[in-house]
Design a protein around this motif. Sequence first.
Motif, short mmCIF file in Angstrom:
data_model
loop_
_atom_site.label_atom_id
_atom_site.label_comp_id
_atom_site.label_asym_id
_atom_site.label_seq_id
_atom_site.Cartn_x
_atom_site.Cartn_y
_atom_site.Cartn_z
N THR A 93 70.49 31.35 -15.64
CA THR A 93 71.20 32.43 -16.33
C THR A 93 70.31 33.66 -16.56
O THR A 93 70.74 34.59 -17.23
N LEU A 117 71.67 37.13 -15.58
CA LEU A 117 72.80 37.63 -16.36
C LEU A 117 72.35 38.57 -17.48
O LEU A 117 73.11 39.43 -17.91
N SER A 118 71.13 38.39 -17.96
CA SER A 118 70.63 39.25 -19.02
C SER A 118 69.55 40.21 -18.54
O SER A 118 69.40 41.30 -19.10
N ILE A 150 73.66 38.17 -24.24
CA ILE A 150 73.82 37.13 -23.24
C ILE A 150 72.62 36.18 -23.25
O ILE A 150 72.76 34.96 -23.15
N ARG A 151 71.42 36.75 -23.40
CA ARG A 151 70.22 35.90 -23.41
C ARG A 151 70.23 34.93 -24.58
O ARG A 151 69.93 33.74 -24.42
N VAL A 174 74.31 44.08 -24.96
CA VAL A 174 74.99 43.00 -24.23
C VAL A 174 73.97 42.12 -23.50
O VAL A 174 74.08 40.89 -23.49
N VAL A 211 78.38 40.77 -13.58
CA VAL A 211 77.31 41.51 -14.25
C VAL A 211 76.77 42.62 -13.35
O VAL A 211 76.50 43.74 -13.80
N ASP A 249 79.88 35.04 -12.68
CA ASP A 249 79.38 35.89 -13.75
C ASP A 249 78.27 36.81 -13.27
O ASP A 249 78.17 37.97 -13.70
N SER A 250 77.43 36.32 -12.37
CA SER A 250 76.36 37.15 -11.84
C SER A 250 76.92 38.34 -11.07
O SER A 250 76.43 39.48 -11.20
N LEU A 286 72.87 33.94 -26.30
CA LEU A 286 74.00 33.01 -26.21
C LEU A 286 73.69 31.86 -25.26
O LEU A 286 74.02 30.71 -25.54
N TYR A 287 73.07 32.17 -24.13
CA TYR A 287 72.72 31.11 -23.18
C TYR A 287 71.45 30.38 -23.59
O TYR A 287 71.18 29.29 -23.09
#
Length: 353
Positions: free
Chosen positions: A93, A96-97, A83-84, A79, A37, A33-34, A86-87
Amino acid sequence: MTTAPFASSATPPPPPVPPSAEPASRPATLRADSAIVGLGVALLAATIVISTVYSRADGELDWSTYGVGLAATIGLLVVGAGIRFLYAGAEGTTDLSSWPLAFGAVGAGLMIGVALDDAGATAYVSGVLVVALAAAAYVLSPSAPPVVAAVLGLLLVYGQTLDDTGILDTEDEGFIQAAVAIAVFVLLVSAIAWFLPAARVVVGVSAGVVAVGAYLGLMAFIAFASLFAGFASYDPEATGPPEEPSYDNDVYVILALATLLVAAWLVAAYLTDAPGFRLVGVAMTASVLPAGMAVLAVERPSLWALVVGVLGGAALLLVAARARRIAAQAGSTPSGPTPAGPPPSAPPPPYAG
């Protein structure tokens, strides 16, 4: 009652197994995912830059091109925040954000700049917006990318302030003022980032890279100005030869400020043990010093090289002597006899040179 074989109450328990020094890596899904992203942010950032360049290519605002960049900016911010949440702050993580949020903050500043065009407050509004959005992104995802975005916003405000207040004399060359302004900005943002552990190294090293490039650019401009100084100062009505301006003082000031920055980076390298600070220190010394010598047209470069080489060699010999002394204290010198008796209970700490 049966006892375990060879077990004895006098037998000491086995020593505990020390924990592994290597940090646990993230799961493969998060690493994938990273990477995804990173690809998405890169493509959307390119979209924003294209929109910024071409939205006013004909003078008027092209809403179709501008709309694409605006949509990409909003998408990064939405987005990234999504993401922040959601995780919910799960470990591993943050990137990811933080990356979408950071580039979204910069994109918002660019889009505002395109909308305001050449208004007097464009740089201030864009810079403050970037800083505000980057600060919010750091609160959501404490990491380096939002801080780097905030530094870019501060750079816009800082540069426009210097221009509006006349601190940088644009009619004269203003090499000394520019060098001082660069050093002040680098030290300022590095000091601010020092209180943000997640960003102190990235911001400090990034600012250092900018300083090295800027000082090399100043040396190039000084060389260019020196080359054409005779033509610029030519006066057909003068009776004597034209007096060519000297930029030696500018070069010496730039070298002094470069020395100050290198000293600050060496201190930061000692406190953080981050190799990036040593890298920018080497880059500044190995590039700006020879460039300054070339601009000054020194008559005896061998003398400069000798002095600099002796100082560098003395520093390395000092470390070599310390390493030999520590190795001797540890009993690992090949010439000495092997010490008798059992090994020490705790080995000496390794030398971290």
